[in-house]
Design a protein around this motif. Structure first.
Motif: not given
Length: 309
Positions: A202-212, A230-245
């Motif tokens: 339902g959602s995922a966050i990907a992190i990258g760096h400003p490499h060419p 759909t592309l969203v901001r991280p703050s749009d996912l603050l109320h998405e279910p989170q699992v603490d493993n």
């Protein structure tokens, strides 16, 4: 009635085909902002939903944070935190043993250096984020500034969610690192993996760096984003279910006093009482020791002519 049912089914089919169903939300955050404006400006030319995380002590931190905000991008603070590996630490790196006042000072300073920030994520930080006691102090500070925490998940057993419990701080987690390597094929595969996770979960966050190489891949990939993502901001996912493993962390180790190597040493007691040594025997032993010493023998040899050519 049968004719009406057929019309309803036909209309439903047409609507289903004509409007895409967004099965997944994808958030992309570009870390390490503030050092390379030329490449970072290319990131800011991407869709506004792409967010940036700015290093507080970077040369162009304030300028790039302001420019990102004015361009419609969400801004985070990219705060250095102590890793488990032994390496030189950057200025104002958060460490588990720091007191609450010191952690609050560093976060306050970062907020002042990175204007318009609405969240914070960790730069490195495996030692810090795995410390429940350390992260509790971080969450208390973040709550004062109404910042959310994006856990970069540099270690599997991060305590960020446990530490945020009881505070008003929202925690979200990174799912994919885009550019562990700067090979464009690898980056593309990681982007596709992020898309697949967004579809599945339902959602995922990907992190990258400003490499060419990262910029080139994202420019192409975002222009051809699948219709069900759909592309969203991280703050749009603050109320998405989170699992603490995570598992409960062991209490942070308290410093132990240095061990006294002589603490357990036993004194060897003589089986018999030592016999007294008379004065003549004492001076005899001392005389023998002096006469056989290296220094005395050297002068003796010189006197006898051994050192002459």
């Amino acid at each position: 009635m049968l004719q009406l049912r057929r019309i309803v089914i036909t209309l439903a089919s047409v609507l289903a085909l004509s409007s895409p169903v967004f099965a997944g939300k994808l958030a992309i955050v570009i870390d390490d902002f503030g050092y390379r404006p030329q490449t970072e400006n290319q990131v800011l030319a991407m869709p506004q939903a792409v967010s940036v995380a700015v290093l507080p002590n970077a040369t162009h931190a304030r300028d790039m944070a302001t420019k990102a905000h004015n361009s419609g991008h969400e801004v985070l603070i990219h705060l250095p935190m102590a890793p488990l590996s032994k390496q030189p630490l950057e200025k104002d790196t958060l460490r588990p043993e720091m007191g609450s006042a010191e952690i609050e000072r560093i976060i306050s300073d970062a907020v002042n250096k990175v204007p318009y920030a609405v969240g914070l994520n960790n730069h490195m930080g495996s030692a810090m984020t795995s410390s429940l006691f350390g992260m509790q102090k971080v969450m208390q500070a973040l709550e004062r500034y109404n910042l959310y925490f994006l856990d970069s998940m540099t270690i599997g057993n991060s305590q960020s969610m446990r530490a945020a419990s009881g505070t008003g701080v929202k925690v979200i987690k990174r799912k994919v690192f885009l550019d562990d390597t700067q090979n464009e094929g690898d980056i593309r595969r990681q982007f596709d993996r992020a898309v697949a996770l967004a579809r599945r979960n339902g959602s995922a966050i990907a992190i990258g760096h400003p490499h060419p190489s990262t910029v080139r891949v994202l420019q192409q990939a975002l222009a051809n984003l699948p219709s069900d993502i759909t592309l969203v901001r991280p703050s749009d996912l603050l109320h998405e279910p989170q699992v603490d493993n995570s598992t409960p962390a062991k209490p942070d180790a308290q410093p132990q006093p240095p061990r006294n190597p002589f603490h357990v040493a036993k004194v060897c007691k003589a089986k018999q009482k030592p016999e007294p040594v008379n004065a003549s025997r004492f001076f005899s032993v001392v005389g023998e020791s002096i006469s056989e010493s290296t220094l005395v023998q050297y002068f003796q040899h010189q006197w006898q002519g051994w050192g002459r050519k």
